[in-house]
Design an enzyme around this catalytic site. Structure first.
Site, PDB file in Angstrom:
ATOM      1  N   ASP A 198      55.126  49.737  51.447  1.00  0.00           N
ATOM      2  CA  ASP A 198      53.924  50.507  51.163  1.00  0.00           C
ATOM      3  C   ASP A 198      54.137  51.505  50.034  1.00  0.00           C
ATOM      4  OD1 ASP A 198      51.757  49.585  52.756  1.00  0.00           O
ATOM      5  OD2 ASP A 198      52.898  50.214  54.510  1.00  0.00           O
ATOM      6  N   CYS A 257      63.736  51.203  55.658  1.00  0.00           N
ATOM      7  CA  CYS A 257      63.373  50.054  56.496  1.00  0.00           C
ATOM      8  C   CYS A 257      62.397  49.122  55.793  1.00  0.00           C
ATOM      9  CB  CYS A 257      62.798  50.523  57.832  1.00  0.00           C
ATOM     10  SG  CYS A 257      61.292  51.484  57.658  1.00  0.00           S
ATOM     11  N   HIS A 301      52.931  40.508  55.590  1.00  0.00           N
ATOM     12  CA  HIS A 301      53.491  40.419  56.940  1.00  0.00           C
ATOM     13  C   HIS A 301      53.874  38.995  57.335  1.00  0.00           C
ATOM     14  CE1 HIS A 301      52.221  44.606  57.207  1.00  0.00           C
ATOM     15  NE2 HIS A 301      53.294  44.683  57.933  1.00  0.00           N
ATOM     16  N   GLU A 315      56.278  56.559  52.793  1.00  0.00           N
ATOM     17  CA  GLU A 315      55.649  55.376  52.205  1.00  0.00           C
ATOM     18  C   GLU A 315      54.364  55.704  51.449  1.00  0.00           C
ATOM     19  OE1 GLU A 315      54.792  52.517  55.293  1.00  0.00           O
ATOM     20  OE2 GLU A 315      54.031  54.027  56.665  1.00  0.00           O
TER      21      GLU A 315
HETATM   22  C1  PEP Z   1      57.002  49.569  54.663  1.00  0.00           C
HETATM   23  O1  PEP Z   1      55.860  49.881  54.350  1.00  0.00           O
HETATM   24  O2  PEP Z   1      57.937  49.451  53.857  1.00  0.00           O
HETATM   25  C2  PEP Z   1      57.323  49.304  56.083  1.00  0.00           C
HETATM   26  C3  PEP Z   1      58.556  49.123  56.464  1.00  0.00           C
HETATM   27  O3  PEP Z   1      56.279  49.212  56.956  1.00  0.00           O
HETATM   28  P1  PEP Z   1      55.308  47.941  57.080  1.00  0.00           P
HETATM   29  O4  PEP Z   1      55.914  46.834  56.270  1.00  0.00           O
HETATM   30  O5  PEP Z   1      55.216  47.616  58.519  1.00  0.00           O
HETATM   31  O6  PEP Z   1      54.034  48.461  56.515  1.00  0.00           O
HETATM   32 MG    MG Z   2      54.401  50.470  55.830  1.00  0.00          MG
END
Ligand code: PEP
Ligand code: MG
Length: 590
Positions: free
Chosen positions: A464, A511, A198, A440
């Site tokens: 994920d 995404c 993140h 995911e």
């Molecule tokens: C993902 O897991 O690809 C996603 C977009 O969600 P996050 O990165 O917030 O876990």
């Molecule tokens: Mg995710």
């Protein structure tokens, strides 16, 4: 690690966010004191070394006294613990022993202290009295405080950073990252973390160069030294020569200039040469980032990570607060869609106020939809806020970490309950929102056909999906080199999802960070994704590559790509086939 005569050192890590910055390092982590070096201290330097140690202890004492003084009466207990720390500072076994080790073994103060402490810890831990065993922890705190003063690592309240610096930390949790006044930060360097962590995602959103997973950055970088961070290459230069500084300044100017060129046509639609239009959207963590999505030509919000609005605070937000935030985003973006993902906390985004037992495997624990279905009061508050905000524009609801049909049904039941409550109260709201799910978790890929019957859309979260299907911790730099969206298994999974969705008449979006790399565009176009959503700064380059390709011509390429045995083979094929197009559109060559 190449070390030249000039003393220049290049540390290698993972390019978490592109761009170059040059500035003063600001070491923030206590972890930095866990990795001290051992070196010999010769003859006349020995008294100096002892003095340095004593000064660090004195400083620790003053710091503790200051904290004790400013501790309010109701935290008296905390102050009492600190009083014992003051006493421990001068404990014979710690203080006198460390000085003795410096003298006898002719080694540096940090190492001597570590040695004294490890001996002491052993003694305390072997004690049967739990109170005394606890004291081992106090000793660690006390010695960390001294060590911090010795190595110059400040224990800072991240919020209080008030100058333009490059943040150097062992790791930054999402909660910490969201506390930083980001306009003060020129760049990030961390020991841990990978491209999908993140910290990387936030850095990219804010266009802050970042190099992660360096391993020993906090040990090798000193406070206030001038360093160069190259987030495109994934390198950090320490003790740069005059020549290197000039070279990087030039590269920085070039990078910014090219970023501007790409941004110029970012508002044109992303239509392929054969007329297929792909909606390119932005991912946001906080409402303020909406402006950045619009500035970069984003056609909506494909992922609003609402959990960031729950981090770095002391209690759960109330409905009104959430409603205000969501309404702001929805109104600014209207009529463009805003995909609000329901709370995806825990995993690596733990809330300190959500009383919960520590989990051994947080990524596999009570995260995201699992948490919300357990704490339906919290879920209801958020759903009500979302449905109310939906009256002001185009909202979609996105459910994270769905692993099977039962979770989707239970979440839908919650949405219906929130809508019914609002209806009964006569509150302004809109219950006609599309409800989609993140794909995911590998089981959701396997069950895509059943899920497609009950979901309005899919959004593939590659961060994920890679983590769970390839068994790679997305934040662990030791395995970051394995984290590759071009892994043939992942490509097959995505194809299964897009084909199943199409057969059931629903759309598939992406995404996850895979969508943000323009090099992946030929594959994503051929897979038939309807929408791509990414950190805002990646939007212009992705749109540009989409405009340069024909979706139809990418299809035979995908068939070839799907026959490759390894991610490297897929990458080689991509380079051979599209290298020239990438060079022209991404690097301004040709
Ligand atoms: C993902 O897991 O690809 C996603 C977009 O969600 P996050 O990165 O917030 O876990
Ligand atoms: Mg995710």
């Amino acid at each position: 690690m190449p070390e030249t005569e000039s003393n220049e050192i290049i540390l290698r890590g993972i390019g978490g966010s592109p761009g170059i910055c040059i500035g003063k390092a600001y070491l923030v982590d206590r972890e930095g004191v866990d990795v001290v070096q051992r070196y010999t201290v010769a003859g006349k330097n020995l008294p100096k070394e002892k003095k340095r140690f004593k000064a660090a202890v004195q400083k620790a004492k003053e710091e503790l006294h200051d904290i004790i003084k400013s501790t309010p009466e109701e935290f008296r207990q905390h102050a009492d613990i600190l009083e014992t720390h003051v006493v421990l500072l001068k404990d014979k076994m710690l203080y006198a022993r460390a000085i003795e080790i410096i003298e006898n073994e002719k080694i540096n103060a940090e190492w001597a202290l570590k040695k004294a402490v490890s001996g002491l810890k052993r003694i305390f831990r072997d004690m049967t009295d739990p109170y005394l065993r606890q004291r081992a922890e106090d000793i660690v705190h006390v010695s960390d405080r001294i060590l911090r003063n010795l190595v110059g690592a400040r224990q800072v309240d991240i919020r209080s950073i008030n100058k333009r610096v490059i943040l150097v930390a062992h790791d930054l949790s999402p909660a910490e990252t969201s506390q930083i006044q980001l306009e003060r930060i020129m760049g990030f360097v961390t020991d841990r973390g990978g491209k999908a962590s993140h910290t990387s995602i936030i850095a990219r959103t804010l266009e802050i160069p970042a190099v992660l997973g360096v391993g020993d950055a906090t040990r090798r970088i000193r406070n206030d030294e001038i360093i160069i961070v190259d987030g495109s290459e994934g390198s950090v230069v320490l003790h740069p020569t005059e020549e290197t500084l000039v070279e990087y300044q030039e590269r920085q100017v070039q990078f910014e200039a090219f970023r501007q060129i790409i941004s110029r046509d970012s508002h044109l639609p992303a239509k392929t040469q054969d007329g297929i239009q792909i909606d390119v959207m932005g991912n946001i963590e906080l409402p303020e980032e909406v402006v950045s999505v619009l500035d970069h030509g984003g056609e909506g919000i494909g992922l609003y990570r609402t959990e960031f609005g729950y981090l770095s605070r002391s209690q759960f937000p109330i409905e009104e607060e959430l409603f205000d935030k969501y309404k702001d985003v929805v109104e600014v973006m209207a009529p463009r869609p805003v995909t609000i993902r329901t709370l995806d906390i825990n995993g690596d985004k733990a809330l300190n106020y959500a009383a919960q037992r520590p989990e051994e495997n947080p990524a596999l624990g009570l995260r995201a939809i699992r948490y919300c279905l357990k704490r339906q009061d919290i879920f209801q508050t958020q759903l009500r806020a979302i449905l109310r905000a939906a009256a002001y524009g185009h909202v979609r609801i996105l459910l994270p970490m769905i692993s099977g049909v039962d979770e989707l049904r239970e979440a839908r039941r919650n949405i219906a309950e929130a809508a019914a409550g609002l209806e009964k109260e006569g509150a302004v709201h809109n219950a006609q929102v599309a409800v989609g799910i993140m794909i995911e978790v590998p089981s959701a890929v396997v069950l895509a056909d059943y899920l497609a019957e009950e979901a309005d859309f899919f959004s593939i979260g590659t961060n994920d999906l890679i983590q769970y299907s390839l068994a790679i911790d997305r934040g662990n730099q030791e395995v970051a080199h394995l984290f590759n969206p071009l892994h043939p298994a992942l490509l097959r999974m995505i194809r299964q999802v897009t084909e199943t969705a199409r057969a059931h008449g629903i759309e598939t979006y992406m995404c996850g960070e895979m969508a943000a790399d323009p090099v992946h565009v030929p594959i994503l176009l051929a897979l038939g994704l309807d929408e791509l959503s990414m950190n805002p700064q990646s939007i212009p380059a992705v749109k540009r590559v989409i405009r340069s390709l024909s979706a139809e011509k990418c299809k035979p390429f995908l068939e070839l790509a799907l026959q490759q045995r390894t991610a490297q083979d897929v990458m080689n094929l991509l380079r051979r086939t599209y290298g020239e197009i990438f060079a022209q559109n991404l690097y301004g060559q040709g």
